[in-house]
Scaffold this active site. Structure first.
Site, PDB file in Angstrom:
ATOM      1  N   CYS A  32     -12.481   6.996  -9.837  1.00 32.28           N
ATOM      2  CA  CYS A  32     -13.403   7.704 -10.686  1.00 32.28           C
ATOM      3  C   CYS A  32     -12.578   8.187 -11.802  1.00 32.28           C
ATOM      4  O   CYS A  32     -11.498   7.266 -12.064  1.00 32.28           O
ATOM      5  CB  CYS A  32     -14.012   8.848 -10.045  1.00 32.28           C
ATOM      6  SG  CYS A  32     -12.790  10.076  -9.447  1.00 32.28           S
ATOM      7  N   ARG A  33     -12.879   9.046 -12.623  1.00 27.86           N
ATOM      8  CA  ARG A  33     -11.938   9.556 -13.709  1.00 27.86           C
ATOM      9  C   ARG A  33     -10.775  10.168 -13.152  1.00 27.86           C
ATOM     10  O   ARG A  33      -9.624   9.823 -13.759  1.00 27.86           O
ATOM     11  CB  ARG A  33     -12.625  10.650 -14.591  1.00 27.86           C
ATOM     12  CG  ARG A  33     -12.103  11.063 -15.790  1.00 27.86           C
ATOM     13  CD  ARG A  33     -12.904  12.057 -16.535  1.00 27.86           C
ATOM     14  NE  ARG A  33     -12.069  12.502 -17.723  1.00 27.86           N
ATOM     15  CZ  ARG A  33     -11.628  13.584 -17.505  1.00 27.86           C
ATOM     16  NH1 ARG A  33     -11.423  14.444 -16.806  1.00 27.86           N
ATOM     17  NH2 ARG A  33     -10.842  14.073 -18.821  1.00 27.86           N
TER      18      ARG A  33
END
Length: 197
Positions: free
Chosen positions: A71-72
């Site tokens: 993810c980020r």
């Protein structure tokens, strides 16, 4: 096993090590659980986008090899790993630090159209609602302070449970979606070959 113990048992891998594994074995599977708009802005070339709110563990249950999740920064990745493991016993590994750590390590990324990250959208929405509640309470009726209290309680709940209802809602908004077109690299979920993986 408590939720905290489950979280602690999530396997992780560094971006550098995952890059080495991919170089040695083309069949390494990496899924990116961010929104399509975040994915379009920046992603790892061999990742395929499967947003967290659309993640179905049964799609990965048959695999015999680990599924790597990104993810980020790592938080949504942990949530996705727990979902895949708890729902279908999938062998999952979270990429430590997410796309931010991948880029910081100097590993190659694909860049596209800029977008506002989901984290920033949550802060903007929550801050705006608190401010609106205070202004309306001062100018219209003191009962409007309940809006600010509601948002504050929601933020406390999100911090305690590591689940943010506002983020889930914002992830489904039209501006966080991408029209599927091969030229912008957004059709990765249905057409993984568009990014070579």
């Amino acid at each position: 096993m408590s939720e905290k113990e489950k979280e602690m048992s999530v396997q992780t891998i560094t971006p550098e090590r995952l890059s080495e594994l991919k170089a040695a074995d083309e069949s390494v599977e990496l899924i990116d659980v961010r929104t399509p708009a975040e994915f379009r802005e920046i992603h790892v070339g061999f990742a395929r986008n499967v947003p967290l709110d659309r993640l179905d563990a049964s799609d990965f249950a048959e695999g015999e090899r680990p599924v790597y999740v990104m993810c980020r920064s790592g938080n949504r990745g942990k949530e996705a790993c727990l979902k895949l493991f708890n729902d279908a016993g999938v062998d999952v590994v979270n990429v430590d630090g997410g796309v931010l750590a991948w880029e910081e390590a100097g590993l190659p990324v694909v860049r596209g159209k800029k977008t506002i990250s989901l984290d920033r959208q949550v802060r903007i929405a929550a801050g705006s609602m608190v401010l609106l509640g205070v202004v309306l309470a001062a100018l219209v009726s003191p009962y409007w302070i309940a809006l600010s209290a509601f948002v504050g309680a929601g933020l406390v709940f999100a911090g305690v449970t590591d689940t943010c209802g506002m983020a889930i809602l914002l992830a489904r908004m039209p501006w966080n979606q991408v029209k599927e077109s091969p030229e912008d690299g957004a059709a990765c979920e249905k057409h993984p070959s568009a990014l070579g993986g």
